[in-house]
Design a protein around this motif. Structure first.
Motif, PDB file in Angstrom:
ATOM      1  N   VAL A  72       0.832  -1.215   0.000  1.00 33.03           N
ATOM      2  CA  VAL A  72       0.000   0.000   0.000  1.00 33.03           C
ATOM      3  C   VAL A  72       0.862   1.258   0.000  1.00 33.03           C
ATOM      4  CG1 VAL A  72      -1.736   1.297   1.310  1.00 33.03           C
ATOM      5  CG2 VAL A  72      -1.840  -1.202   1.248  1.00 33.03           C
ATOM      6  N   ALA A  78      -4.969   0.133   6.295  1.00 31.97           N
ATOM      7  CA  ALA A  78      -4.991  -0.724   5.106  1.00 31.97           C
ATOM      8  C   ALA A  78      -6.203  -1.657   5.152  1.00 31.97           C
ATOM      9  CB  ALA A  78      -3.709  -1.536   5.031  1.00 31.97           C
ATOM     10  N   ILE A  92      -5.607   0.103  -7.593  1.00 34.93           N
ATOM     11  CA  ILE A  92      -4.784  -1.094  -7.479  1.00 34.93           C
ATOM     12  C   ILE A  92      -4.232  -1.506  -8.834  1.00 34.93           C
ATOM     13  CG2 ILE A  92      -6.809  -2.624  -7.678  1.00 34.93           C
ATOM     14  CD1 ILE A  92      -5.360  -4.516  -5.673  1.00 34.93           C
ATOM     15  N   MET A 136      -2.235   0.625  -4.609  1.00 37.60           N
ATOM     16  CA  MET A 136      -1.988  -0.693  -4.037  1.00 37.60           C
ATOM     17  C   MET A 136      -1.522  -1.640  -5.132  1.00 37.60           C
ATOM     18  SD  MET A 136      -5.345  -1.142  -1.497  1.00 37.60           S
ATOM     19  CE  MET A 136      -6.546  -0.806  -2.820  1.00 37.60           C
TER      20      MET A 136
END
Length: 408
Positions: A144, A157, A181, A259
């Motif tokens: 992260v 997180a 992500i 992420m």
């Protein structure tokens, strides 16, 4: 793999120089993946000197690049040459064992089973027999960008699928060109999605060799991940083409993705390319249960070695309790059970601790001879779903292909 052996014998002469059958029992040839023998001062050499002093056996180390190792082993060993002991990616064990190229070490390893973590130990087993012991292990965790997470108004997180989606959506900003992500395409994406199938309570191939690829749990997991791209637009366009770890990591390193799901190999890449990036590593967010996918390397003995006793002795030496210290020198995780104690985890570098903390939730990929082909089937399925094909439809087709491979 059988087809490879039928067609690959012409290349044996080219590779026999990479390893030879020892003329007497106390001389061993060891093939390892190149990073373990990167120079004369590599920790492996000091450890082997201790082995030689203790046992009287001699070890010749030959380093082979990861991308060349599997093919070189098949070609050399199918011609009766190659190493006495070899380092294997855990995904290769089944194919080599199925081809009759690995020594059955079931009897020798049975008394040692409790010394190893169950997942990595199982990764050396094929059709009820043990063919390898785990040298080191790794797994996939959530990495992260702490700054991006905080800017999105999130103070910790994600620990669940719901929190993962919420964080990914919150960090996505089309105007700024940021995404929640980073994810891979084809085989890379397949590797990242396997844990989610297990987390959903699903399975890929069970212990009896039955495929569960099209079960509702697998469909739900693939659908959840794919919608992060197709519906939430929380993955960058590189999800369609990222075919290696550098390409998967790139959006995260460039701070365009908040992420990424990756292994401990990502740490060095991040620190090298983005030394000022503030990041943290966490166990994968859970579905119905915790799960991650296990990687790593095993050690195995060549079938037909002239020194079977000494060869297994070397395998046991390098994979046993001594491996905690040895693998620590490489910034890798020992696959021993002793490495999972709170005391042992506390001694690891901070970035490595989350990987070992979730080791008990690790699953090896199915240990079946045709796994490499099946992994390609999963990769094609993933590509189809992120391009809009319904997950149930794509997985039904993938299941039929997997069943055909199992039947073959």
């Amino acid at each position: 793999m059988r087809n490879f052996l039928k067609n690959g014998t012409m290349a044996v002469a080219i590779l026999t120089g990479l390893g030879t059958v020892p003329g007497w029992a106390d001389n061993l040839v060891l093939w390892v993946n190149a990073p373990l023998a990167s120079g004369p001062d590599a920790p492996l050499y000091a450890e082997l000197k201790k082995f030689e002093a203790e046992t009287g056996n001699k070890v010749e180390v030959q380093a082979v690049p990861h991308m060349e190792m599997e093919r070189n082993l098949f070609v050399a060993m199918s011609g009766g040459a190659g190493p006495d002991v070899m380092a294997l990616d855990i995904a290769w064990v089944a194919g080599l064992a199925d081809a009759g190229l690995l020594m059955d070490i079931t009897e020798q390893s049975a008394p040692l089973a409790s010394k190893y973590q169950p997942g990595p130990f199982a990764g050396g087993r094929y059709e009820g027999k043990q063919y390898a012991l785990p040298l080191y292990t790794n797994n996939a965790a959530l990495i992260v960008n702490d700054k991006m997470l905080a800017q999105a108004g999130i103070d910790k997180a994600p620990t669940t699928w719901g929190e993962l989606r919420a964080a990914a959506v919150a960090m996505t900003n089309a105007e700024k060109g940021t995404y929640g992500i980073s994810f891979g395409s084809n085989r890379m994406g397949a590797f990242q999605l396997y844990p989610f199938i297990w987390q959903a309570g699903g399975e890929i191939i069970d212990d009896k060799g039955k495929s569960h690829v099209a079960d509702p749990e697998a469909i739900g997991a693939v659908d959840f991940l794919a919608k992060l791209y197709t519906q939430d637009k929380a993955m960058p366009e590189s999800v369609l083409t990222a075919g290696n770890w550098d390409e998967v990591h790139a959006p995260f390193i460039q701070e365009r993705a908040g992420m990424v799901i990756s292994g401990d190999w990502a740490i060095a890449a991040i620190k090298k390319n983005a030394p000022n990036l503030a990041f943290s590593i966490h166990p994968l967010p859970q579905g119905k249960k915790a799960a991650t996918v296990i990687g790593g390397y095993n050690l195995a003995v060549r079938q037909g070695t002239a020194a079977p006793k000494a060869a297994f002795q070397l395998v046991e030496w390098l994979t046993g309790d001594r491996s905690i210290e040895l693998m620590g020198k490489y910034q890798r995780l020992s696959a021993t059970a002793a490495a999972t104690t709170p005391e042992a985890i506390a001694k690891l570098p901070k970035e490595m601790q989350p990987f070992m903390a979730q080791a008990s939730a690790g699953h090896p990929r199915p240990v079946v001879a045709s796994w490499s082909e099946m992994h390609g089937v999963f990769g094609n399925m993933w590509d189809a779903v992120i391009r809009g094909r319904p997950a149930a439809e794509a997985l039904a087709e993938a299941n039929a292909e997997v069943e055909n491979l199992l039947a073959r």
